[in-house]
Design a protein around this motif. Sequence first.
Motif, PDB file in Angstrom:
ATOM      1  N   SER A  50      43.557  49.623  46.357  1.00  0.00           N
ATOM      2  CA  SER A  50      44.756  50.444  46.196  1.00  0.00           C
ATOM      3  C   SER A  50      45.625  49.822  45.107  1.00  0.00           C
ATOM      4  O   SER A  50      45.554  48.608  44.838  1.00  0.00           O
ATOM      5  CB  SER A  50      45.537  50.536  47.510  1.00  0.00           C
ATOM      6  N   ALA A  51      46.436  50.648  44.487  1.00  0.00           N
ATOM      7  CA  ALA A  51      47.339  50.158  43.439  1.00  0.00           C
ATOM      8  C   ALA A  51      48.245  49.061  43.997  1.00  0.00           C
ATOM      9  O   ALA A  51      48.527  48.063  43.329  1.00  0.00           O
ATOM     10  CB  ALA A  51      48.160  51.303  42.861  1.00  0.00           C
ATOM     11  N   ARG A  52      48.683  49.225  45.231  1.00  0.00           N
ATOM     12  CA  ARG A  52      49.562  48.233  45.854  1.00  0.00           C
ATOM     13  C   ARG A  52      48.842  46.900  46.050  1.00  0.00           C
ATOM     14  O   ARG A  52      49.407  45.836  45.852  1.00  0.00           O
ATOM     15  CB  ARG A  52      50.105  48.766  47.184  1.00  0.00           C
ATOM     16  N   TRP A  53      47.563  46.945  46.439  1.00  0.00           N
ATOM     17  CA  TRP A  53      46.792  45.714  46.630  1.00  0.00           C
ATOM     18  C   TRP A  53      46.699  44.960  45.313  1.00  0.00           C
ATOM     19  O   TRP A  53      46.901  43.746  45.271  1.00  0.00           O
ATOM     20  CB  TRP A  53      45.404  46.055  47.168  1.00  0.00           C
ATOM     21  N   GLU A  54      46.381  45.692  44.235  1.00  0.00           N
ATOM     22  CA  GLU A  54      46.289  45.046  42.923  1.00  0.00           C
ATOM     23  C   GLU A  54      47.637  44.450  42.517  1.00  0.00           C
ATOM     24  O   GLU A  54      47.707  43.328  42.020  1.00  0.00           O
ATOM     25  CB  GLU A  54      45.803  46.054  41.876  1.00  0.00           C
ATOM     26  N   GLU A  55      48.694  45.201  42.771  1.00  0.00           N
ATOM     27  CA  GLU A  55      50.045  44.733  42.438  1.00  0.00           C
ATOM     28  C   GLU A  55      50.393  43.467  43.221  1.00  0.00           C
ATOM     29  O   GLU A  55      50.953  42.516  42.661  1.00  0.00           O
ATOM     30  CB  GLU A  55      51.055  45.831  42.745  1.00  0.00           C
ATOM     31  N   MET A  56      50.057  43.429  44.505  1.00  0.00           N
ATOM     32  CA  MET A  56      50.363  42.271  45.340  1.00  0.00           C
ATOM     33  C   MET A  56      49.674  41.006  44.823  1.00  0.00           C
ATOM     34  O   MET A  56      50.184  39.898  45.003  1.00  0.00           O
ATOM     35  CB  MET A  56      49.933  42.541  46.789  1.00  0.00           C
ATOM     36  N   LEU A  57      48.525  41.182  44.169  1.00  0.00           N
ATOM     37  CA  LEU A  57      47.778  40.035  43.651  1.00  0.00           C
ATOM     38  C   LEU A  57      48.072  39.752  42.179  1.00  0.00           C
ATOM     39  O   LEU A  57      47.452  38.885  41.572  1.00  0.00           O
ATOM     40  CB  LEU A  57      46.280  40.257  43.847  1.00  0.00           C
ATOM     41  N   GLY A  58      49.016  40.520  41.615  1.00  0.00           N
ATOM     42  CA  GLY A  58      49.434  40.257  40.248  1.00  0.00           C
ATOM     43  C   GLY A  58      48.609  40.949  39.175  1.00  0.00           C
ATOM     44  O   GLY A  58      48.694  40.595  38.004  1.00  0.00           O
ATOM     45  N   PHE A  59      47.820  41.942  39.557  1.00  0.00           N
ATOM     46  CA  PHE A  59      47.015  42.678  38.592  1.00  0.00           C
ATOM     47  C   PHE A  59      47.646  44.020  38.292  1.00  0.00           C
ATOM     48  O   PHE A  59      48.327  44.616  39.143  1.00  0.00           O
ATOM     49  CB  PHE A  59      45.594  42.913  39.127  1.00  0.00           C
ATOM     50  N   ALA A  60      47.382  44.541  37.113  1.00  0.00           N
ATOM     51  CA  ALA A  60      47.800  45.896  36.773  1.00  0.00           C
ATOM     52  C   ALA A  60      46.857  46.870  37.474  1.00  0.00           C
ATOM     53  O   ALA A  60      45.712  46.526  37.794  1.00  0.00           O
ATOM     54  CB  ALA A  60      47.740  46.113  35.261  1.00  0.00           C
ATOM     55  N   GLU A  61      47.330  48.082  37.706  1.00  0.00           N
ATOM     56  CA  GLU A  61      46.492  49.095  38.341  1.00  0.00           C
ATOM     57  C   GLU A  61      45.233  49.317  37.505  1.00  0.00           C
ATOM     58  O   GLU A  61      45.291  49.426  36.286  1.00  0.00           O
ATOM     59  CB  GLU A  61      47.275  50.403  38.490  1.00  0.00           C
ATOM     60  N   ASN A  67      33.694  46.360  41.715  1.00  0.00           N
ATOM     61  CA  ASN A  67      32.481  46.028  42.453  1.00  0.00           C
ATOM     62  C   ASN A  67      32.703  44.709  43.191  1.00  0.00           C
ATOM     63  O   ASN A  67      33.595  43.937  42.846  1.00  0.00           O
ATOM     64  CB  ASN A  67      31.221  46.005  41.566  1.00  0.00           C
ATOM     65  N   PHE A  68      31.894  44.487  44.204  1.00  0.00           N
ATOM     66  CA  PHE A  68      32.112  43.363  45.110  1.00  0.00           C
ATOM     67  C   PHE A  68      32.048  42.024  44.389  1.00  0.00           C
ATOM     68  O   PHE A  68      32.886  41.152  44.604  1.00  0.00           O
ATOM     69  CB  PHE A  68      31.095  43.403  46.254  1.00  0.00           C
ATOM     70  N   GLU A  69      31.061  41.822  43.538  1.00  0.00           N
ATOM     71  CA  GLU A  69      30.901  40.528  42.872  1.00  0.00           C
ATOM     72  C   GLU A  69      32.101  40.193  41.994  1.00  0.00           C
ATOM     73  O   GLU A  69      32.590  39.057  42.010  1.00  0.00           O
ATOM     74  CB  GLU A  69      29.616  40.504  42.045  1.00  0.00           C
ATOM     75  N   ARG A  72      34.817  39.230  44.353  1.00  0.00           N
ATOM     76  CA  ARG A  72      34.552  37.939  44.985  1.00  0.00           C
ATOM     77  C   ARG A  72      34.871  36.783  44.038  1.00  0.00           C
ATOM     78  O   ARG A  72      35.409  35.761  44.451  1.00  0.00           O
ATOM     79  CB  ARG A  72      33.079  37.866  45.419  1.00  0.00           C
ATOM     80  N   ARG A  73      34.583  36.945  42.759  1.00  0.00           N
ATOM     81  CA  ARG A  73      34.858  35.887  41.784  1.00  0.00           C
ATOM     82  C   ARG A  73      36.356  35.628  41.629  1.00  0.00           C
ATOM     83  O   ARG A  73      36.763  34.549  41.207  1.00  0.00           O
ATOM     84  CB  ARG A  73      34.248  36.242  40.427  1.00  0.00           C
ATOM     85  N   LYS A  74      37.195  36.602  41.959  1.00  0.00           N
ATOM     86  CA  LYS A  74      38.649  36.434  41.840  1.00  0.00           C
ATOM     87  C   LYS A  74      39.241  35.632  43.005  1.00  0.00           C
ATOM     88  O   LYS A  74      40.377  35.195  42.946  1.00  0.00           O
ATOM     89  CB  LYS A  74      39.353  37.800  41.796  1.00  0.00           C
ATOM     90  N   LEU A  75      38.469  35.461  44.075  1.00  0.00           N
ATOM     91  CA  LEU A  75      38.977  34.766  45.257  1.00  0.00           C
ATOM     92  C   LEU A  75      39.000  33.263  45.057  1.00  0.00           C
ATOM     93  O   LEU A  75      38.154  32.703  44.364  1.00  0.00           O
ATOM     94  CB  LEU A  75      38.089  35.073  46.475  1.00  0.00           C
ATOM     95  N   ARG A  80      37.134  32.734  49.634  1.00  0.00           N
ATOM     96  CA  ARG A  80      35.726  33.145  49.534  1.00  0.00           C
ATOM     97  C   ARG A  80      34.957  32.670  50.766  1.00  0.00           C
ATOM     98  O   ARG A  80      34.161  33.412  51.337  1.00  0.00           O
ATOM     99  CB  ARG A  80      35.112  32.570  48.259  1.00  0.00           C
ATOM    100  N   TYR A  81      35.213  31.449  51.196  1.00  0.00           N
ATOM    101  CA  TYR A  81      34.560  30.906  52.386  1.00  0.00           C
ATOM    102  C   TYR A  81      34.870  31.774  53.609  1.00  0.00           C
ATOM    103  O   TYR A  81      33.964  32.176  54.335  1.00  0.00           O
ATOM    104  CB  TYR A  81      35.017  29.468  52.623  1.00  0.00           C
TER     105      TYR A  81
END
Length: 94
Positions: A50-61, A67-69, A72-75, A80-81
């Motif tokens: 969601s746009a809000r999820w991306e915003e909460m993590l500091g990303f633009a919409e 995709n999952f990979e 996962r690399r952003k965690l 990740r564990y």
Amino acid sequence: MQQLNLELETRVDERTTALRESEERWHLALRGSNDGIWDWNIKTDEVFFSARWEEMLGFAENELIHNFEAWRRKLSQTSRYYLLYSLPPMMRNL
């Protein structure tokens, strides 16, 4: 035969309308809650953010690759564990 086609078309129209209304309610609830969500389609490996999820993590919409990979690399290593070990054992090597 024509009557059956009309009945089928009516049922399809009714279900399409119901689905549209349900999706509208979901989007309103999502915006109103101010929660960030993500959803992973395991079959296609596509991840919805969601746009809000991306915003909460500091990303633009739509900045993230969906995709999952890529997600996962952003965690962080710790996140990740916890993510991988919260998955059922058969999915941990995905």
